[in-house]
Design an enzyme around this catalytic site. Structure first.
Site, PDB file in Angstrom:
ATOM      1  N   ASP A  26     -17.212 -10.024   1.595  1.00  0.00           N
ATOM      2  CA  ASP A  26     -17.721 -10.705   0.401  1.00  0.00           C
ATOM      3  C   ASP A  26     -19.175 -11.117   0.609  1.00  0.00           C
ATOM      4  O   ASP A  26     -20.048 -10.789  -0.186  1.00  0.00           O
ATOM      5  CB  ASP A  26     -16.885 -11.968   0.107  1.00  0.00           C
ATOM      6  N   TYR A 203      -9.421  -3.600  11.469  1.00  0.00           N
ATOM      7  CA  TYR A 203      -8.489  -4.731  11.530  1.00  0.00           C
ATOM      8  C   TYR A 203      -7.477  -4.425  12.639  1.00  0.00           C
ATOM      9  O   TYR A 203      -7.518  -3.345  13.247  1.00  0.00           O
ATOM     10  CB  TYR A 203      -7.744  -4.888  10.200  1.00  0.00           C
ATOM     11  N   GLU A 295     -15.059  -2.975   2.674  1.00  0.00           N
ATOM     12  CA  GLU A 295     -15.879  -2.417   1.589  1.00  0.00           C
ATOM     13  C   GLU A 295     -17.299  -2.072   2.047  1.00  0.00           C
ATOM     14  O   GLU A 295     -17.775  -0.950   1.871  1.00  0.00           O
ATOM     15  CB  GLU A 295     -15.936  -3.427   0.430  1.00  0.00           C
TER      16      GLU A 295
HETATM   17  O1  TRH Z   1     -15.204  -7.814   6.988  1.00  0.00           O
HETATM   18  P1  TRH Z   1     -14.480  -6.880   6.092  1.00  0.00           P
HETATM   19  O2  TRH Z   1     -13.118  -6.582   6.470  1.00  0.00           O
HETATM   20  O3  TRH Z   1     -14.516  -7.409   4.638  1.00  0.00           O
HETATM   21  C1  TRH Z   1     -13.421  -7.357   3.762  1.00  0.00           C
HETATM   22  C2  TRH Z   1     -13.615  -6.400   2.662  1.00  0.00           C
HETATM   23  O4  TRH Z   1     -14.860  -6.497   2.066  1.00  0.00           O
HETATM   24  C3  TRH Z   1     -12.552  -6.586   1.598  1.00  0.00           C
HETATM   25  O5  TRH Z   1     -12.788  -5.749   0.511  1.00  0.00           O
HETATM   26  C4  TRH Z   1     -12.562  -8.014   1.149  1.00  0.00           C
HETATM   27  O6  TRH Z   1     -11.607  -8.233   0.216  1.00  0.00           O
HETATM   28  C5  TRH Z   1     -12.312  -8.870   2.360  1.00  0.00           C
HETATM   29  O7  TRH Z   1     -13.332  -8.657   3.307  1.00  0.00           O
HETATM   30  C6  TRH Z   1     -12.267 -10.310   1.978  1.00  0.00           C
HETATM   31  O8  TRH Z   1     -15.275  -5.494   6.077  1.00  0.00           O
HETATM   32  P2  TRH Z   1     -16.641  -5.071   5.392  1.00  0.00           P
HETATM   33  O9  TRH Z   1     -16.537  -5.073   3.915  1.00  0.00           O
HETATM   34  O10 TRH Z   1     -17.033  -3.818   6.020  1.00  0.00           O
HETATM   35  O11 TRH Z   1     -17.687  -6.183   5.800  1.00  0.00           O
HETATM   36  C7  TRH Z   1     -18.187  -6.306   7.090  1.00  0.00           C
HETATM   37  C8  TRH Z   1     -19.635  -6.747   7.048  1.00  0.00           C
HETATM   38  O12 TRH Z   1     -20.052  -7.111   8.353  1.00  0.00           O
HETATM   39  C9  TRH Z   1     -20.576  -5.640   6.593  1.00  0.00           C
HETATM   40  O13 TRH Z   1     -21.574  -6.184   5.767  1.00  0.00           O
HETATM   41  C10 TRH Z   1     -21.210  -5.161   7.887  1.00  0.00           C
HETATM   42  C11 TRH Z   1     -21.257  -6.432   8.665  1.00  0.00           C
HETATM   43  N1  TRH Z   1     -21.354  -6.299  10.131  1.00  0.00           N
HETATM   44  C12 TRH Z   1     -22.445  -6.862  10.778  1.00  0.00           C
HETATM   45  O14 TRH Z   1     -23.332  -7.397  10.119  1.00  0.00           O
HETATM   46  N2  TRH Z   1     -22.506  -6.779  12.128  1.00  0.00           N
HETATM   47  C13 TRH Z   1     -21.557  -6.176  12.874  1.00  0.00           C
HETATM   48  O15 TRH Z   1     -21.671  -6.136  14.126  1.00  0.00           O
HETATM   49  C14 TRH Z   1     -20.452  -5.597  12.176  1.00  0.00           C
HETATM   50  C15 TRH Z   1     -19.377  -4.907  12.966  1.00  0.00           C
HETATM   51  C16 TRH Z   1     -20.363  -5.689  10.813  1.00  0.00           C
END
Ligand code: TRH
Length: 410
Positions: A26, A203, A295
């Site tokens: 988010d 996850y 996402e």
């Molecule tokens: O963290 P997420 O599992 O987020 C999820 C999804 O968005 C889902 O749709 C939502 O409903 C839920 O959260 C609440 O995975 P996502 O979307 O890939 O977000 C991870 C963020 O973290 C992305 O912006 C990339 C960032 N990131 C970093 O900044 N540094 C890192 O080292 C890593 C591994 C990720």
């Protein structure tokens, strides 16, 4: 009728509201959008977030104890309840149907100058096109909220993509010095060509042990980079089990707690610190295959243009598997039958605790074709820029409202 002479109401201030439910998706999407609107479109952006600690993981220069601060050209506000009076911006983005404060809604109604948009979650399902841009009138106030759906087709709002991203990606890939600096920053030498580099952001996942077995057993050395997070206990458990002879394999296990490195057979795993959001792209660019989730990382893997495996955010009622299928139908459509089967098979196994090991060889064999597909797909998607679409749409709404106001006067 709207005409080009109807005065356009271009927003120069934007409020983005983000309620962090869990994980980083988010705030990851909101932070990316906030920066893009500020940097590329010159808007003055306020990002209201209720969980500054999560935000600070993506943006380490942020101070999670401050109610108000500026980070990389964006004003970041701690969204607290009760919400203190704030003058609404011309463009108001409610991310993922989070509930805006009542007094802020009241101020929007009184002021009649804001375009109110609910930015929705990303899905490749067909119904999205029909709901994109739909109005939702407020039940008690003279206000309308509009749904804005990101997506993969021209009938949707598109995806977030910074204008310079492909240039930065290609510069990184063509510059050994930048790449070496990347590996050195994690205390590693740049791996040789013979090593398959895999990033693994996921996850908890029942298919992990089978995947590790396959890589450990394979003929090609695999370096698997795991960002710190929810999967770590399972990674540790895997190497503990193999080391104690609990697995059916008898590899020698190497564990170096200082380097957070594990190895067995042809597999080496390195745990990486969670890096700031911009640097996560470099990890995707540096790897040959990317395992992503949720996402935002899912979209970034598509911009990285390498084969990828998506672990979708699980929902109780299993609707996530429909979303997975919908994406596979689009992405996989032009693939040859063996490549398409390999992608579908691996993604389904990865999302359903299935036997990834049987499918991995076919996926690895299809890498050449998947690389080309990834490039073609990214080129297509890049035509549909979410930030631009959002601004165009808000201008359209602004014009429509100006026209209605003019009409009501005459
Ligand atoms: O963290 P997420 O599992 O987020 C999820 C999804 O968005 C889902 O749709 C939502 O409903 C839920 O959260 C609440 O995975 P996502 O979307 O890939 O977000 C991870 C963020 O973290 C992305 O912006 C990339 C960032 N990131 C970093 O900044 N540094 C890192 O080292 C890593 C591994 C990720």
């Amino acid at each position: 009728m709207l005409s080009d002479e109807t005065p356009a109401v271009a927003a120069d201030r934007c409020d983005i509201f983000c309620n962090v439910i869990d994980n980083y998706g988010d705030i990851g999407v909101c932070w990316r959008l906030a920066r893009q609107l500020a940097h590329e479109h010159g808007l003055s952006v306020r990002l209201w977030v209720d969980d500054l600690a999560s935000f600070a993981r993506l943006c380490p220069q942020a101070d999670a104890s401050l109610a108000q601060q500026h980070c990389l050209g964006v004003e970041v506000r701690h969204w607290l309840e009760p919400f203190l009076e704030a003058q609404p911006a011309e463009l108001v983005i409610e991310a993922f149907a989070c509930k805006l404060p009542q007094n802020y809604i009241g101020a929007m109604a009184a002021q009649q100058r804001s375009v109110w948009i609910n930015l929705e979650y990303l899905s490749a399902e067909d119904w999205v096109a029909g709901c994109h841009k739909l109005p939702s009138p407020h039940p008690g106030l003279p206000l309308t909220k509009y749904f804005f759906f990101p997506g993969f087709t021209r009938q949707t709002g598109g995806l977030l993509l910074e204008q310079d991203l492909f240039g930065r990606r290609d510069a990184f890939r063509n510059d050994a010095v930048q790449q070496q600096a990347f590996w050195h920053s994690f205390g590693m030498e740049m791996p040789g060509e013979e090593t398959l580099k895999i990033s693994l952001f996921c996850y908890e996942n029942d298919a992990l042990a089978g995947m590790f077995d396959t890589w450990a057993n394979g003929v090609q050395p695999v370096l698997c980079l795991v960002p710190e997070g929810r999967i770590l206990p399972q990674v540790e458990q895997y190497f503990e089990d193999v080391g104690r002879g609990l697995s059916r394999h008898s590899w020698h296990v190497g564990i170096n707690p200082d380097l957070r490195s594990y190895s067995c057979g042809n597999l080496q795993v390195r745990v990486l610190p969670f890096v700031e959001q911009e640097r996560y792209d470099e990890l995707l660019w540096a790897c040959d295959v990317n395992f992503v989730r949720g996402e935002d990382s899912f979209v970034r893997a598509q911009w990285a243009c390498r084969p990828f495996v998506w672990q979708i955010y699980p929902q109780h009622d299993g609707v996530h598997m429909r979303k997975l299928q919908a994406f596979l139908n689009l992405y996989g459509a032009p693939l040859s039958p063996p490549a398409s089967e390999a992608v579908r098979g691996l993604w389904q196994a990865w999302n359903g605790g299935g036997k990834t090991g049987q499918i991995w060889p076919a996926f690895a064999a299809a890498r050449g074709e998947l690389d080309s597909r990834a490039q073609g797909w990214a080129r297509e998607l890049a035509e549909n820029d979410l930030a631009l679409n959002l601004l165009d749409f808000s201008q359209e709404i602004g014009k429509m409202r100006a026209f209605e106001i003019e009409g009501s006067k005459s």
